[in-house]
Design a protein around this motif. Structure first.
Motif, PDB file in Angstrom:
ATOM      1  N   TRP A  11       0.802  -1.083  -0.002  1.00 21.58           N
ATOM      2  CA  TRP A  11       0.003  -0.080  -0.101  1.00 21.58           C
ATOM      3  C   TRP A  11       0.946   1.230   0.075  1.00 21.58           C
ATOM      4  O   TRP A  11       0.759   2.184  -0.792  1.00 21.58           O
ATOM      5  CB  TRP A  11      -0.836  -0.024   1.232  1.00 21.58           C
ATOM      6  N   VAL A  12       1.979   1.167   0.904  1.00 26.33           N
ATOM      7  CA  VAL A  12       2.858   2.479   0.846  1.00 26.33           C
ATOM      8  C   VAL A  12       3.360   2.717  -0.507  1.00 26.33           C
ATOM      9  O   VAL A  12       3.576   3.788  -0.954  1.00 26.33           O
ATOM     10  CB  VAL A  12       4.029   2.203   1.791  1.00 26.33           C
ATOM     11  N   VAL A  13       3.859   1.725  -1.171  1.00 26.08           N
ATOM     12  CA  VAL A  13       4.295   1.725  -2.321  1.00 26.08           C
ATOM     13  C   VAL A  13       3.389   2.145  -3.311  1.00 26.08           C
ATOM     14  O   VAL A  13       3.733   3.044  -4.444  1.00 26.08           O
ATOM     15  CB  VAL A  13       4.920   0.395  -3.256  1.00 26.08           C
ATOM     16  N   ASP A  14       1.963   1.692  -3.637  1.00 17.68           N
ATOM     17  CA  ASP A  14       1.189   2.112  -4.363  1.00 17.68           C
ATOM     18  C   ASP A  14       0.615   3.461  -4.158  1.00 17.68           C
ATOM     19  O   ASP A  14       0.351   4.300  -5.050  1.00 17.68           O
ATOM     20  CB  ASP A  14      -0.016   1.162  -4.434  1.00 17.68           C
ATOM     21  N   TYR A  15       0.836   4.066  -2.880  1.00 18.50           N
ATOM     22  CA  TYR A  15       0.347   5.311  -2.451  1.00 18.50           C
ATOM     23  C   TYR A  15       1.417   6.500  -2.674  1.00 18.50           C
ATOM     24  O   TYR A  15       1.193   7.327  -3.176  1.00 18.50           O
ATOM     25  CB  TYR A  15      -0.033   5.279  -1.186  1.00 18.50           C
ATOM     26  N   CYS A  16       2.453   6.011  -2.593  1.00 20.11           N
ATOM     27  CA  CYS A  16       3.644   6.963  -2.495  1.00 20.11           C
ATOM     28  C   CYS A  16       4.447   7.203  -3.837  1.00 20.11           C
ATOM     29  O   CYS A  16       5.568   8.021  -4.017  1.00 20.11           O
ATOM     30  CB  CYS A  16       4.540   6.748  -1.361  1.00 20.11           C
ATOM     31  N   ALA A  17       4.207   6.021  -4.607  1.00 19.24           N
ATOM     32  CA  ALA A  17       4.888   6.158  -6.032  1.00 19.24           C
ATOM     33  C   ALA A  17       4.893   7.407  -6.786  1.00 19.24           C
ATOM     34  O   ALA A  17       3.797   8.234  -6.347  1.00 19.24           O
ATOM     35  CB  ALA A  17       4.254   5.020  -6.842  1.00 19.24           C
ATOM     36  N   PRO A  18       5.549   7.657  -7.552  1.00 23.56           N
ATOM     37  CA  PRO A  18       5.506   8.855  -8.507  1.00 23.56           C
ATOM     38  C   PRO A  18       4.134   8.869  -9.317  1.00 23.56           C
ATOM     39  O   PRO A  18       3.314   7.772  -9.340  1.00 23.56           O
ATOM     40  CB  PRO A  18       6.450   8.806  -9.635  1.00 23.56           C
ATOM     41  N   ALA A  19       3.560   9.993  -9.493  1.00 19.28           N
ATOM     42  CA  ALA A  19       2.067  10.232  -9.808  1.00 19.28           C
ATOM     43  C   ALA A  19       1.804   9.372 -10.825  1.00 19.28           C
ATOM     44  O   ALA A  19       0.288   8.732 -10.587  1.00 19.28           O
ATOM     45  CB  ALA A  19       1.847  11.654 -10.145  1.00 19.28           C
ATOM     46  N   HIS A  20       2.355   9.091 -12.015  1.00 15.48           N
ATOM     47  CA  HIS A  20       1.884   8.266 -12.899  1.00 15.48           C
ATOM     48  C   HIS A  20       1.952   6.788 -12.725  1.00 15.48           C
ATOM     49  O   HIS A  20       1.287   6.071 -13.473  1.00 15.48           O
ATOM     50  CB  HIS A  20       2.783   8.394 -14.454  1.00 15.48           C
ATOM     51  N   PHE A  21       2.485   6.243 -11.450  1.00 16.27           N
ATOM     52  CA  PHE A  21       2.423   5.040 -11.203  1.00 16.27           C
ATOM     53  C   PHE A  21       1.664   4.754  -9.713  1.00 16.27           C
ATOM     54  O   PHE A  21       1.696   3.471  -9.470  1.00 16.27           O
ATOM     55  CB  PHE A  21       3.873   4.580 -10.943  1.00 16.27           C
ATOM     56  N   LYS A  22       1.107   5.742  -9.239  1.00 12.91           N
ATOM     57  CA  LYS A  22       0.221   5.592  -8.189  1.00 12.91           C
ATOM     58  C   LYS A  22      -0.913   4.773  -8.663  1.00 12.91           C
ATOM     59  O   LYS A  22      -1.364   4.685  -9.693  1.00 12.91           O
ATOM     60  CB  LYS A  22      -0.377   6.973  -7.790  1.00 12.91           C
ATOM     61  N   VAL A  23      -1.561   3.773  -7.366  1.00 13.13           N
ATOM     62  CA  VAL A  23      -2.573   2.961  -7.800  1.00 13.13           C
ATOM     63  C   VAL A  23      -3.858   3.738  -7.264  1.00 13.13           C
ATOM     64  O   VAL A  23      -3.673   3.956  -6.157  1.00 13.13           O
ATOM     65  CB  VAL A  23      -2.595   1.699  -7.170  1.00 13.13           C
ATOM     66  N   PRO A  24      -4.699   4.086  -8.137  1.00 15.13           N
ATOM     67  CA  PRO A  24      -5.914   4.913  -7.676  1.00 15.13           C
ATOM     68  C   PRO A  24      -6.693   4.114  -6.599  1.00 15.13           C
ATOM     69  O   PRO A  24      -7.101   4.722  -5.482  1.00 15.13           O
ATOM     70  CB  PRO A  24      -6.808   4.722  -8.788  1.00 15.13           C
ATOM     71  N   GLU A  25      -6.574   2.867  -6.353  1.00 12.38           N
ATOM     72  CA  GLU A  25      -7.411   2.229  -5.379  1.00 12.38           C
ATOM     73  C   GLU A  25      -6.878   2.456  -3.980  1.00 12.38           C
ATOM     74  O   GLU A  25      -7.406   2.548  -3.020  1.00 12.38           O
ATOM     75  CB  GLU A  25      -7.502   0.644  -5.490  1.00 12.38           C
ATOM     76  N   TYR A  95       9.679  14.083 -19.356  1.00 12.32           N
ATOM     77  CA  TYR A  95       9.329  13.135 -18.302  1.00 12.32           C
ATOM     78  C   TYR A  95      10.501  13.027 -17.292  1.00 12.32           C
ATOM     79  O   TYR A  95      10.128  12.990 -16.149  1.00 12.32           O
ATOM     80  CB  TYR A  95       9.288  11.653 -19.087  1.00 12.32           C
ATOM     81  N   GLN A  96      11.862  13.176 -17.677  1.00 16.07           N
ATOM     82  CA  GLN A  96      12.832  13.020 -16.667  1.00 16.07           C
ATOM     83  C   GLN A  96      13.050  14.197 -15.664  1.00 16.07           C
ATOM     84  O   GLN A  96      13.093  14.076 -14.580  1.00 16.07           O
ATOM     85  CB  GLN A  96      14.099  13.209 -17.421  1.00 16.07           C
ATOM     86  N   LYS A  97      12.601  15.367 -16.089  1.00 14.26           N
ATOM     87  CA  LYS A  97      12.523  16.549 -15.120  1.00 14.26           C
ATOM     88  C   LYS A  97      11.391  16.215 -14.160  1.00 14.26           C
ATOM     89  O   LYS A  97      11.386  16.805 -13.160  1.00 14.26           O
ATOM     90  CB  LYS A  97      12.143  17.927 -15.972  1.00 14.26           C
ATOM     91  N   THR A  98      10.352  15.809 -14.842  1.00 20.08           N
ATOM     92  CA  THR A  98       9.120  15.661 -13.989  1.00 20.08           C
ATOM     93  C   THR A  98       9.216  14.721 -13.066  1.00 20.08           C
ATOM     94  O   THR A  98       8.994  14.574 -11.541  1.00 20.08           O
ATOM     95  CB  THR A  98       7.594  15.572 -14.476  1.00 20.08           C
ATOM     96  N   ALA A  99       9.702  13.467 -13.417  1.00 19.47           N
ATOM     97  CA  ALA A  99       9.851  12.334 -12.589  1.00 19.47           C
ATOM     98  C   ALA A  99      11.087  12.483 -11.586  1.00 19.47           C
ATOM     99  O   ALA A  99      10.797  12.108 -10.230  1.00 19.47           O
ATOM    100  CB  ALA A  99      10.261  10.980 -13.429  1.00 19.47           C
ATOM    101  N   GLU A 100      12.143  13.130 -11.954  1.00 19.09           N
ATOM    102  CA  GLU A 100      13.280  13.217 -11.095  1.00 19.09           C
ATOM    103  C   GLU A 100      12.667  14.348  -9.791  1.00 19.09           C
ATOM    104  O   GLU A 100      13.278  13.956  -8.616  1.00 19.09           O
ATOM    105  CB  GLU A 100      14.500  14.001 -11.711  1.00 19.09           C
ATOM    106  N   ALA A 101      11.836  15.356 -10.251  1.00 19.88           N
ATOM    107  CA  ALA A 101      11.412  16.298  -9.398  1.00 19.88           C
ATOM    108  C   ALA A 101      10.286  15.426  -8.152  1.00 19.88           C
ATOM    109  O   ALA A 101      10.414  15.624  -6.875  1.00 19.88           O
ATOM    110  CB  ALA A 101      10.557  17.384  -9.755  1.00 19.88           C
ATOM    111  N   GLU A 102       9.530  14.585  -8.599  1.00 16.01           N
ATOM    112  CA  GLU A 102       8.876  13.694  -7.742  1.00 16.01           C
ATOM    113  C   GLU A 102       9.571  12.692  -7.008  1.00 16.01           C
ATOM    114  O   GLU A 102       9.291  12.607  -5.822  1.00 16.01           O
ATOM    115  CB  GLU A 102       7.848  13.125  -8.682  1.00 16.01           C
ATOM    116  N   PHE A 103      10.713  12.344  -7.385  1.00 18.01           N
ATOM    117  CA  PHE A 103      11.519  11.260  -6.865  1.00 18.01           C
ATOM    118  C   PHE A 103      12.196  12.022  -5.592  1.00 18.01           C
ATOM    119  O   PHE A 103      12.531  11.433  -4.679  1.00 18.01           O
ATOM    120  CB  PHE A 103      12.738  10.850  -8.062  1.00 18.01           C
ATOM    121  N   VAL A 104      12.643  13.420  -5.801  1.00 17.91           N
ATOM    122  CA  VAL A 104      13.180  14.193  -4.699  1.00 17.91           C
ATOM    123  C   VAL A 104      12.460  14.254  -3.624  1.00 17.91           C
ATOM    124  O   VAL A 104      12.612  14.172  -2.411  1.00 17.91           O
ATOM    125  CB  VAL A 104      13.703  15.159  -5.305  1.00 17.91           C
ATOM    126  N   ASN A 105      11.105  14.143  -3.875  1.00 16.10           N
ATOM    127  CA  ASN A 105      10.080  14.527  -2.955  1.00 16.10           C
ATOM    128  C   ASN A 105       9.503  13.273  -2.280  1.00 16.10           C
ATOM    129  O   ASN A 105       8.741  13.234  -1.531  1.00 16.10           O
ATOM    130  CB  ASN A 105       8.880  15.475  -3.518  1.00 16.10           C
TER     131      ASN A 105
END
Length: 217
Positions: A11-25, A95-105
């Motif tokens: 659940w933590v992985v599915d909830y905290c993953a980068p936005a485009h990988f988050k699991v809606p459920e 994508y790289q700029k967006t993903a890296e920013a999310e990864f930092v957070n």
């Protein structure tokens, strides 16, 4: 009647993953908790494991590097037109700029879980550690980490029932190692008896019913 839902690393992985990988459920599960439908409970050790899983699975540098290598190879082979290759590279840069920013957070998001309303993150206490020792002596065929999570859920369930004997207890368990049924649908009797004794209803997804009339375990 109070309702309590246990979650774990998945659940933590599915909830905290980068936005485009988050699991809606997974996101919806917390939304339901914050709407007062139930309280979520999470062993703190799962946050530590989730941090490692997310870092390995969603590292944007590794993902993009692999794709850029393919793009270079495909262009050299004439499989991709120059204009298409340039367009794809522009998308990859964005994508790289967006993903890296999310990864930092990521770390900020994980730490926020400790202050999230309707989510109780709890550390393993002495009773849970003692239970883990007992479970290690059983033939459950589980890794040490899974035994710790199982012990945490079982003991915490008992604590919650001490507070409210009518409490409903659920476990969203996406890890097949801790599910009380095998892949072919047969039950794993030892695990099932442990959950039954603790009166914990186990589900293999994030869909918690209004009442445990049709439990999976």
């Amino acid at each position: 009647m109070a309702k309590h839902v246990f979650v774990e690393t998945n659940w933590v992985v599915d909830y905290c993953a980068p936005a485009h990988f988050k699991v809606p459920e997974a996101v919806e599960l917390l939304d339901k908790a914050q709407n007062g439908e139930f309280t979520l409970h999470l062993p703190s050790i799962c946050i530590t494991e989730a941090r490692n899983v997310i870092s390995r699975r969603f590292d944007p540098v590794k993902q993009i590097t692999s794709f850029r290598k393919y793009l270079k190879w495909a262009k050299a082979k004439g499989a991709v037109a120059t204009e298409d290759e340039e367009a794809v590279r522009r998308v990859l840069d964005i994508y790289q700029k967006t993903a890296e920013a999310e990864f930092v957070n990521l770390e900020t998001g994980l730490k926020k879980l400790f202050q999230t309303p309707q989510l109780q993150v709890f550390a393993l206490n002495e009773a849970m550690l003692a239970q883990a020792v007992l479970l290690a002596g059983e033939q459950l065929d589980l890794h040490a980490f899974d035994i710790s999570v199982l012990a945490a859920v079982l003991v915490r369930s008992g604590e919650l029932r001490m507070q409210d004997r009518n409490a409903e207890l659920f476990f969203c368990e996406l890890d097949s190692d801790l599910q009380p049924w095998a892949k072919r649908g047969s039950y794993r009797p030892q695990l099932r008896s442990l959950y039954d004794a603790a009166r914990v209803w186990v589900y293999g997804d994030y869909e918690i019913p209004r009442s445990p009339d049709h439990p999976i375990s």
